[in-house]
Motif scaffolding. Structure first.
Motif, PDB file in Angstrom:
ATOM      1  N   UNK A  23       0.823  -1.200   0.000  1.00 54.72           N
ATOM      2  CA  UNK A  23       0.000   0.000   0.000  1.00 54.72           C
ATOM      3  C   UNK A  23       0.857   1.249   0.000  1.00 54.72           C
ATOM      4  N   UNK A  24       0.462   2.192  -0.826  1.00 54.67           N
ATOM      5  CA  UNK A  24       1.051   3.524  -0.761  1.00 54.67           C
ATOM      6  C   UNK A  24      -0.070   4.519  -0.996  1.00 54.67           C
ATOM      7  N   UNK A  25      -0.217   5.440  -0.066  1.00 58.76           N
ATOM      8  CA  UNK A  25      -1.278   6.435  -0.185  1.00 58.76           C
ATOM      9  C   UNK A  25      -0.703   7.832  -0.015  1.00 58.76           C
ATOM     10  N   UNK A  26      -1.420   8.804  -0.545  1.00 64.82           N
ATOM     11  CA  UNK A  26      -1.055  10.215  -0.366  1.00 64.82           C
ATOM     12  C   UNK A  26      -2.145  10.877   0.455  1.00 64.82           C
ATOM     13  N   UNK A  27      -1.726  11.562   1.508  1.00 66.23           N
ATOM     14  CA  UNK A  27      -2.648  12.230   2.411  1.00 66.23           C
ATOM     15  C   UNK A  27      -2.348  13.724   2.387  1.00 66.23           C
ATOM     16  N   UNK A  28      -3.394  14.532   2.337  1.00 73.47           N
ATOM     17  CA  UNK A  28      -3.236  15.986   2.390  1.00 73.47           C
ATOM     18  C   UNK A  28      -3.659  16.501   3.755  1.00 73.47           C
ATOM     19  N   UNK A  29      -2.816  17.341   4.340  1.00 71.82           N
ATOM     20  CA  UNK A  29      -3.143  17.970   5.620  1.00 71.82           C
ATOM     21  C   UNK A  29      -2.952  19.465   5.514  1.00 71.82           C
ATOM     22  N   UNK A  30      -3.403  20.178   6.540  1.00 63.88           N
ATOM     23  CA  UNK A  30      -3.239  21.633   6.573  1.00 63.88           C
ATOM     24  C   UNK A  30      -2.521  22.044   7.855  1.00 63.88           C
ATOM     25  N   UNK A  31      -1.823  23.168   7.775  1.00 63.63           N
ATOM     26  CA  UNK A  31      -1.094  23.676   8.928  1.00 63.63           C
ATOM     27  C   UNK A  31      -2.041  23.804  10.122  1.00 63.63           C
ATOM     28  N   UNK A  32      -1.589  23.248  11.267  1.00 61.97           N
ATOM     29  CA  UNK A  32      -2.379  23.334  12.496  1.00 61.97           C
ATOM     30  C   UNK A  32      -3.441  22.263  12.626  1.00 61.97           C
ATOM     31  N   UNK A  33      -3.674  21.497  11.558  1.00 59.57           N
ATOM     32  CA  UNK A  33      -4.712  20.475  11.575  1.00 59.57           C
ATOM     33  C   UNK A  33      -4.196  19.113  11.993  1.00 59.57           C
ATOM     34  N   UNK A  34      -5.032  18.110  11.791  1.00 61.96           N
ATOM     35  CA  UNK A  34      -4.688  16.721  12.113  1.00 61.96           C
ATOM     36  C   UNK A  34      -4.954  15.843  10.901  1.00 61.96           C
ATOM     37  N   UNK A  35      -4.188  14.751  10.786  1.00 62.70           N
ATOM     38  CA  UNK A  35      -4.426  13.783   9.716  1.00 62.70           C
ATOM     39  C   UNK A  35      -4.303  12.375  10.269  1.00 62.70           C
TER      40      UNK A  35
END
Length: 198
Positions: A23-35
């Motif tokens: 498995x290989x996935x790409x996750x997008x997060x934002x500054x100050x947020x959580x993922x």
């Protein structure tokens, strides 16, 4: 540039690793947020005493370890302190995902989940962006500053125009008044001069 290098690194790991990378996935997060960084085993049943997991950032930096079904931060990189959450109730079902909180730009990169007891390996590419709220707020502040500047310039221009008109009216009135005064004075003085000649 850094994100591109991380992505290439993840691809190379996929090609050259001897582990069963499934498995290989790409996750997008934002500054100050959580993922949520996903990591799940193909096997659906696991014994807690057998579970050994290593989460690493960019191949070497320890993010989180699970030994015999229990979370461990003994070797955790200090920058990840108080930034990670685990879900122990899911371990027996093969879910070893972690949550990464309070994201900053340097959190971007490749996260690897090594499921030691089953020989599995998962790669997660994390991209960290500015939040849309921050962009909008930044844009809002700039817009507000621009409005203040424009209003100030407008008020200044109106003041200059009013002052110029006032000065023009004053000069015109003053000039008119003086010329009329001169006329009246000359009218008054003329008969006096004529009387003197008589």
């Amino acid at each position: 540039m850094i994100i591109s290098c991380c992505y290439i690194y993840a691809l190379l790991v996929n090609i050259w690793t001897t582990d069963k990378v499934y498995s290989q996935v790409t996750i997008n997060g934002v500054i100050g947020g959580s993922v949520l960084l996903p990591c799940a085993s193909k096997r659906h049943e696991h014994k807690l005493q057998d579970i050994n997991i290593h989460w690493r950032h960019n191949a070497s930096m320890p993010v989180y370890d699970i030994f015999k079904g229990k979370g461990s931060v003994e070797h955790q990189e200090p920058r990840f302190k108080n930034k990670t959450d685990i879900f122990p109730y899911d371990f027996v079902r093969g879910n070893f995902s972690i949550q990464l909180n309070k994201l900053i730009h340097t959190d971007a990169g490749v996260y690897e989940c090594y499921i030691i007891h089953s020989g599995e390996h998962v790669n997660v590419l994390l991209l960290v962006n500015e939040s849309t709220e921050a962009k909008e707020a930044g844009g809002g502040n700039k817009s507000e500053e621009t409005n203040i500047v424009l209003i100030s310039i407008t008020v200044l221009c109106v003041f200059v125009v009013v002052l110029s008109i006032s000065l023009f009216v004053y000069k015109w009135f003053y000039k008119t008044s003086r010329s009329q005064l001169s006329y009246y004075v000359s009218e008054e003085l003329e008969p006096v001069n004529q009387n003197h000649h008589n």
